[in-house]
Write a protein that holds these residues in place. Structure first.
Motif, mmCIF file in Angstrom:
data_model
loop_
_atom_site.group_PDB
_atom_site.id
_atom_site.type_symbol
_atom_site.label_atom_id
_atom_site.label_comp_id
_atom_site.label_asym_id
_atom_site.label_seq_id
_atom_site.Cartn_x
_atom_site.Cartn_y
_atom_site.Cartn_z
ATOM 1 N N ASN A 1 2.527 22.417 -24.476
ATOM 2 C CA ASN A 1 1.490 22.837 -25.410
ATOM 3 C C ASN A 1 1.096 21.581 -26.186
ATOM 4 O O ASN A 1 1.725 20.530 -26.024
ATOM 5 C CB ASN A 1 2.003 23.954 -26.336
ATOM 6 C CG ASN A 1 0.871 24.816 -26.883
ATOM 7 O OD1 ASN A 1 -0.261 24.361 -27.064
ATOM 8 N ND2 ASN A 1 1.173 26.077 -27.159
ATOM 9 N N ASP A 2 0.069 21.687 -27.006
ATOM 10 C CA ASP A 2 -0.437 20.499 -27.682
ATOM 11 C C ASP A 2 0.410 20.168 -28.909
ATOM 12 O O ASP A 2 0.364 20.897 -29.902
ATOM 13 C CB ASP A 2 -1.897 20.745 -28.093
ATOM 14 C CG ASP A 2 -2.566 19.473 -28.558
ATOM 15 O OD1 ASP A 2 -1.858 18.579 -29.058
ATOM 16 O OD2 ASP A 2 -3.798 19.380 -28.425
ATOM 17 N N PRO A 3 1.185 19.078 -28.871
ATOM 18 C CA PRO A 3 2.099 18.759 -29.978
ATOM 19 C C PRO A 3 1.381 18.492 -31.304
ATOM 20 O O PRO A 3 2.019 18.526 -32.357
ATOM 21 C CB PRO A 3 2.834 17.494 -29.511
ATOM 22 C CG PRO A 3 2.297 17.135 -28.188
ATOM 23 C CD PRO A 3 1.226 18.099 -27.793
ATOM 24 N N LYS B 1 -12.414 31.398 -31.719
ATOM 25 C CA LYS B 1 -13.040 30.484 -32.676
ATOM 26 C C LYS B 1 -12.158 29.242 -32.808
ATOM 27 O O LYS B 1 -10.931 29.368 -32.876
ATOM 28 C CB LYS B 1 -13.130 31.134 -34.057
ATOM 29 C CG LYS B 1 -14.144 32.239 -34.167
ATOM 30 C CD LYS B 1 -14.134 32.711 -35.627
ATOM 31 C CE LYS B 1 -14.911 33.995 -35.773
ATOM 32 N NZ LYS B 1 -14.586 34.668 -37.044
ATOM 33 N N THR B 2 -12.785 28.083 -32.910
ATOM 34 C CA THR B 2 -11.991 26.851 -33.044
ATOM 35 C C THR B 2 -11.088 26.909 -34.270
ATOM 36 O O THR B 2 -9.969 26.410 -34.251
ATOM 37 C CB THR B 2 -12.935 25.637 -33.089
ATOM 38 O OG1 THR B 2 -13.706 25.639 -31.875
ATOM 39 C CG2 THR B 2 -12.165 24.335 -33.192
ATOM 40 N N GLU B 3 -11.554 27.572 -35.321
ATOM 41 C CA GLU B 3 -10.719 27.649 -36.528
ATOM 42 C C GLU B 3 -9.419 28.432 -36.289
ATOM 43 O O GLU B 3 -8.465 28.283 -37.047
ATOM 44 C CB GLU B 3 -11.509 28.264 -37.698
ATOM 45 C CG GLU B 3 -12.008 29.662 -37.400
ATOM 46 C CD GLU B 3 -12.978 30.193 -38.478
ATOM 47 O OE1 GLU B 3 -12.546 31.046 -39.262
ATOM 48 O OE2 GLU B 3 -14.142 29.750 -38.515
ATOM 49 N N ASP B 4 -9.377 29.243 -35.237
ATOM 50 C CA ASP B 4 -8.156 30.008 -34.940
ATOM 51 C C ASP B 4 -7.245 29.319 -33.925
ATOM 52 O O ASP B 4 -6.232 29.885 -33.495
ATOM 53 C CB ASP B 4 -8.527 31.391 -34.367
ATOM 54 C CG ASP B 4 -9.161 32.284 -35.420
ATOM 55 O OD1 ASP B 4 -8.891 32.067 -36.620
ATOM 56 O OD2 ASP B 4 -9.943 33.187 -35.032
ATOM 57 N N LYS B 5 -7.617 28.107 -33.532
ATOM 58 C CA LYS B 5 -6.901 27.470 -32.422
ATOM 59 C C LYS B 5 -5.413 27.258 -32.694
ATOM 60 O O LYS B 5 -4.568 27.598 -31.862
ATOM 61 C CB LYS B 5 -7.581 26.132 -32.122
ATOM 62 C CG LYS B 5 -6.826 25.250 -31.174
ATOM 63 C CD LYS B 5 -7.721 24.144 -30.680
ATOM 64 C CE LYS B 5 -7.120 22.794 -30.943
ATOM 65 N NZ LYS B 5 -7.933 21.717 -30.376
ATOM 66 N N LYS B 6 -5.105 26.699 -33.869
ATOM 67 C CA LYS B 6 -3.701 26.394 -34.170
ATOM 68 C C LYS B 6 -2.848 27.663 -34.096
ATOM 69 O O LYS B 6 -1.791 27.688 -33.465
ATOM 70 C CB LYS B 6 -3.623 25.760 -35.561
ATOM 71 C CG LYS B 6 -2.267 25.199 -35.913
ATOM 72 C CD LYS B 6 -2.345 24.560 -37.291
ATOM 73 C CE LYS B 6 -0.973 24.426 -37.913
ATOM 74 N NZ LYS B 6 -0.196 23.310 -37.492
ATOM 75 N N LYS B 7 -3.377 28.707 -34.722
ATOM 76 C CA LYS B 7 -2.676 29.990 -34.746
ATOM 77 C C LYS B 7 -2.464 30.521 -33.316
ATOM 78 O O LYS B 7 -1.381 30.984 -32.955
ATOM 79 C CB LYS B 7 -3.551 30.959 -35.546
ATOM 80 C CG LYS B 7 -3.032 32.344 -35.740
ATOM 81 C CD LYS B 7 -4.016 33.097 -36.638
ATOM 82 C CE LYS B 7 -3.774 34.593 -36.626
ATOM 83 N NZ LYS B 7 -4.857 35.304 -37.339
ATOM 84 N N LEU C 1 -2.491 28.833 -30.416
ATOM 85 C CA LEU C 1 -1.582 28.004 -29.611
ATOM 86 C C LEU C 1 -0.129 28.258 -29.998
ATOM 87 O O LEU C 1 0.742 28.379 -29.136
ATOM 88 C CB LEU C 1 -1.922 26.513 -29.788
ATOM 89 C CG LEU C 1 -3.248 26.045 -29.168
ATOM 90 C CD1 LEU C 1 -3.467 24.555 -29.432
ATOM 91 C CD2 LEU C 1 -3.292 26.315 -27.666
ATOM 92 N N GLN C 2 0.103 28.352 -31.305
ATOM 93 C CA GLN C 2 1.470 28.589 -31.756
ATOM 94 C C GLN C 2 1.956 29.962 -31.279
ATOM 95 O O GLN C 2 3.079 30.102 -30.794
ATOM 96 C CB GLN C 2 1.534 28.495 -33.291
ATOM 97 C CG GLN C 2 2.934 28.580 -33.857
ATOM 98 C CD GLN C 2 3.776 27.351 -33.515
ATOM 99 O OE1 GLN C 2 3.433 26.234 -33.867
ATOM 100 N NE2 GLN C 2 4.879 27.561 -32.789
ATOM 101 N N ASN D 1 5.207 30.687 -28.948
ATOM 102 C CA ASN D 1 6.283 31.572 -29.392
ATOM 103 C C ASN D 1 6.564 32.673 -28.377
ATOM 104 O O ASN D 1 7.699 33.049 -28.132
ATOM 105 C CB ASN D 1 5.945 32.226 -30.732
ATOM 106 C CG ASN D 1 5.859 31.201 -31.855
ATOM 107 O OD1 ASN D 1 6.300 30.067 -31.686
ATOM 108 N ND2 ASN D 1 5.270 31.598 -32.972
ATOM 109 N N ASN D 2 5.499 33.202 -27.788
ATOM 110 C CA ASN D 2 5.666 34.352 -26.904
ATOM 111 C C ASN D 2 5.969 33.986 -25.460
ATOM 112 O O ASN D 2 6.569 34.770 -24.741
ATOM 113 C CB ASN D 2 4.415 35.224 -26.922
ATOM 114 C CG ASN D 2 4.358 36.098 -28.159
ATOM 115 O OD1 ASN D 2 4.848 37.216 -28.140
ATOM 116 N ND2 ASN D 2 3.826 35.563 -29.238
ATOM 117 N N LEU D 3 5.502 32.836 -25.029
ATOM 118 C CA LEU D 3 5.650 32.511 -23.604
ATOM 119 C C LEU D 3 6.818 31.588 -23.310
ATOM 120 O O LEU D 3 7.359 31.590 -22.218
ATOM 121 C CB LEU D 3 4.360 31.860 -23.067
ATOM 122 C CG LEU D 3 3.104 32.723 -23.189
ATOM 123 C CD1 LEU D 3 1.873 31.927 -22.768
ATOM 124 C CD2 LEU D 3 3.233 33.971 -22.314
#
Ligand code: ASP
Ligand code: MG
Length: 438
Positions: free
Chosen positions: A227-229, A421-427, A429-430, A434-436
């Motif tokens: 994932n993106d560090p 939405k790009t603003e939701d990206k961090k959420k 990805l995290q 967490n799930n995968l």
């Protein structure tokens, strides 16, 4: 069978790094080693070209002088014997004489190609001399003698194979073959290149031409992460990828090889290994034709996506509707990346906005059009074949608290992607990590 090793510019950007590369390469096995230009040199050469196009010779000369000083300095740091230092100085003089020759004359794309080729010519010669100084049996094989593109600017594998193998035969007693990445000749014999970052492509083409046992791409960063560090805590390295999985990830901006670069390796079934010069014993990431069954490998995201929805209750089911929609994008040379259809509408994504207003204008002939900008595609890559029950639902479930604009699944066996939405990206990805991966 030989291995092909490619070292990027940052892996050879100092005397100590160059010596480390020699140590890594010199393990008693015969091999082909491909070098990029020293870190930053291609950029500097293109900057010189830019000044020359603008007829600002002083601007060009300033960079040329700075570069020459830098590499003259490097000579004093890398070599220990006077004889080799002199040889290196002669190489440097010849290359900078060539570079300066472009400041006196008409400057066109033709000269630019010759100018940027000097980067790889310099680095490969310096490394050749370092191997030679250490008493290693080494031959410098000029890429301009075998790497070639055809009239469509595509590499010509038949020519490459024939000429490269001839070169290897001529120097059959050498232990290490050194050559340049990136540079080539075109169908007319003129100096050309394989586009920015093309050294990986060179390595892959060389690997295919000699039926290499393995192609190793050495950089100075850790291999592919799952994932993106920059956005996610606790990413882990990905140890193995199938070529298709790697291609999906590359499109989505993962730090991995460009799909066209590894196509020759894939077609010839040659594994590609990504390795780190700063941690040479680490296993890195292996890319091959083998698919690890039932495994989700990585998540990647691409920003700057625009989604366009065309609603047309009456027309969508009429055959030819999608064709008409796609033709509009085609007429503006805008590739569509994702498509989702329903009874009453179709949504597509693009990552090139240049002709957006023209496209929207034309689309209005066929339905009601709406646009969402500043979107991100998040893509989950792995063995997502449809007979694996529960995999896609795991990914969907991970995003249960995120607004999802589109979902694309079933286009290949290797990915499911979500438009958010790009603003939701961090959420997002995290949540996927967490799930995968836990
Ligand atoms: N030196 C070239 C570039 O910087 C090719 C490469 O590094 O792969 O684009
Ligand atoms: Mg480079």
């Amino acid at each position: 069978m030989m291995k092909v090793l490619k070292f990027g510019g940052t892996s050879i950007s100092s005397a100590s790094k160059m010596k480390e590369v020699v140590r890594l390469v010199n393990d008693g096995e015969k091999k082909v080693v491909v070098f990029s230009a020293f870190s930053g040199m291609t950029n500097s050469l293109l900057e010189i070209a830019d000044y020359l196009y603008k007829k600002n010779v002083d601007g060009a000369n300033e960079i040329i002088n700075r570069l020459e000083y830098k590499y003259a300095q490097l000579i004093t740091e890398i070599y220990s014997t006077d004889a080799i230092k002199e040889e290196a100085k002669a190489v440097l003089d010849a290359i900078f004489a060539a570079i300066r020759s472009y400041t006196n004359d008409l400057f066109t794309l033709f000269e630019e190609k010759e100018l940027v080729a000097q980067g790889e010519l310099l680095s490969s010669s310096f490394l050749y001399l370092l191997f030679k100084e250490q008493g290693i049996s080494v031959a410098l094989i000029p890429a301009l003698d075998f790497m070639r593109t055809d009239k469509n600017s595509e590499p010509d594998p038949v020519y490459i194979k024939e000429k490269l193998n001839k070169q290897l035969e001529i120097h059959s007693d050498a232990q290490i073959y050194i050559t340049q990445g990136y540079i080539c000749r075109n169908a007319y014999g003129e100096i050309d290149n394989l586009e920015r970052g093309g050294s990986d492509y060179s390595a892959s083409l060389i690997g295919a031409a000699i039926h290499a046992e393995e192609i190793q791409i050495w950089t100075d960063v850790d291999g592919m992460q799952n994932n993106d560090p920059r956005y996610v805590e606790q990413t882990a390295p990905v140890r193995q990828l199938q070529f298709e999985e790697a291609a999906e990830l590359a499109y989505f901006g993962a730090k991995i090889l460009h799909p066209t670069c590894i196509l020759p390796a894939k077609l010839n079934n040659i594994p590609v290994r990504l390795l780190n010069t700063l941690q040479p014993e680490a296993p890195g990431t292996l890319i091959s034709n083998h698919l690890e069954k039932g495994k989700i490998k990585a998540v990647a995201a691409k920003d700057g996506i625009t989604a366009i929805k065309i609603k047309s209750g009456r027309m969508l089911l009429a055959h030819g509707f999608l064709r008409k929609v796609f033709e509009i994008f085609e007429s503006y040379q805008t590739p569509i990346d994702t498509v989702v259809t329903s009874e009453v509408g179709v949504s597509v994504t693009i990552d090139k906005e240049k002709y957006l207003s023209d496209i929207l204008n034309d689309l209005k002939k066929y339905g009601t059009v709406s646009v969402d900008k500043d979107m991100t595609i998040v893509c989950v890559v792995g063995d997502l074949e449809w007979d694996n029950v529960g995999f896609e639902s795991k990914a969907v479930n991970a995003l249960k608290d995120v607004q999802v604009r589109m979902i694309s699944y079933g286009g290949s066996n290797y990915n499911i992607s979500f438009l958010i939405k790009t603003e939701d990206k961090k959420k997002a990805l995290q949540a996927l990590s967490n799930n995968l991966f836990k």
